[in-house]
Enzyme design. Structure first.
Site, mmCIF file in Angstrom:
data_model
loop_
_atom_site.group_PDB
_atom_site.id
_atom_site.type_symbol
_atom_site.label_atom_id
_atom_site.label_comp_id
_atom_site.label_asym_id
_atom_site.label_seq_id
_atom_site.Cartn_x
_atom_site.Cartn_y
_atom_site.Cartn_z
ATOM 1 N N TYR A 127 -80.943 -18.903 76.234
ATOM 2 C CA TYR A 127 -79.761 -18.705 76.107
ATOM 3 C C TYR A 127 -79.201 -18.856 74.343
ATOM 4 O O TYR A 127 -78.733 -17.755 73.562
ATOM 5 C CB TYR A 127 -78.491 -19.202 76.711
ATOM 6 C CG TYR A 127 -77.649 -18.784 76.668
ATOM 7 C CD1 TYR A 127 -76.955 -17.646 76.805
ATOM 8 C CD2 TYR A 127 -76.435 -20.047 75.916
ATOM 9 C CE1 TYR A 127 -75.588 -17.072 76.842
ATOM 10 C CE2 TYR A 127 -74.976 -19.588 75.904
ATOM 11 C CZ TYR A 127 -74.414 -18.065 76.274
ATOM 12 O OH TYR A 127 -73.537 -17.706 75.701
ATOM 13 N N LYS A 165 -78.439 -16.103 71.081
ATOM 14 C CA LYS A 165 -77.034 -16.089 70.967
ATOM 15 C C LYS A 165 -77.114 -16.619 69.095
ATOM 16 O O LYS A 165 -76.337 -16.744 68.144
ATOM 17 C CB LYS A 165 -76.515 -17.671 71.607
ATOM 18 C CG LYS A 165 -75.859 -16.632 73.023
ATOM 19 C CD LYS A 165 -74.694 -15.761 72.266
ATOM 20 C CE LYS A 165 -74.118 -15.716 74.201
ATOM 21 N NZ LYS A 165 -73.277 -13.755 74.450
#
Length: 208
Positions: free
Chosen positions: A171, A175
């Site tokens: 993640y 991001k």
């Protein structure tokens, strides 16, 4: 419903729940026509249902706004293309793209599987690139036809992508990539009248 976005046409991805839902509702309150995109998946990205997107679109309509539901996969080339085409078909144009769709598959790096890595990178990073790619082509075409374009892209990064987050290597990497993609897109698309920015929100949602 009137406001600062009166007459604007907006796509919000991942708009069936959480932050995306609030984006969609507020754009509608401000007078925008909204394409509510959501696959309707579980928290881990499994399953699929048109219910969440349809519920938000119906709520906007009930409040006196204009919305259509879309259940295409934003991380699929054809799906992202259909999403942009739906906005143009329904409302004649696209003015704003909010890339928000995503999910979590948290795991320490030593335990993370290849599938858990690939799926999170696909949904977050590729799922930002593809709608942006097709929207950008729409805006470039309008600009080259002599129209004065004033379009906006809002991407969704995260504190995890800026500072890292234990147990979220997939993640955080996605991001962080979104933050950099935003900088590149801002530089490349300015000539067509498009601004590109990113937010790094924190909220108590189903995902968190």
């Amino acid at each position: 419903m009137t406001g600062i976005c009166e007459g604007r046409v907006v796509i919000v991805t991942g708009a069936g729940r959480g932050i995306g839902r609030e984006h969609a509702l507020e754009f509608a309150r401000q007078g925008a026509k909204v394409v509510v995109n959501d696959l309707g998946t579980a928290r881990d990205g499994g399953g699929r249902s048109g219910g969440p997107a349809l519920a938000v679109a119906e709520k906007i309509e009930a409040l006196g706004g204009h919305a259509v539901a879309n259940c295409d996969d934003v991380a699929d080339w054809d799906g992202a293309a259909r999403l942009v085409k739906m906005a143009v078909s329904a409302y004649g144009r696209l003015d704003v793209l909010v890339n928000n769709a995503g999910f979590l598959r948290d795991r320490m790096l030593v335990s993370m599987t290849e599938h858990e890595w690939d799926e999170v990178i696909r949904v977050h990073l590729k799922g930002h690139f593809l709608p942006l790619r097709h929207a950008a082509a729409h805006w470039r075409e309008r600009s080259k036809a002599g129209e004065r374009v004033a379009a906006r892209v809002i991407n969704t990064s995260s504190g995890a992508g800026l500072l890292g987050s234990v147990g979220q290597g997939n993640y955080a990497a996605a991001k962080g990539g979104i933050a950099t993609l935003t900088q590149v897109a801002a530089a490349e698309l300015a000539r067509y009248g498009v601004t590109v920015n990113a937010v790094a929100p924190a909220a108590r949602t189903r995902m968190t």
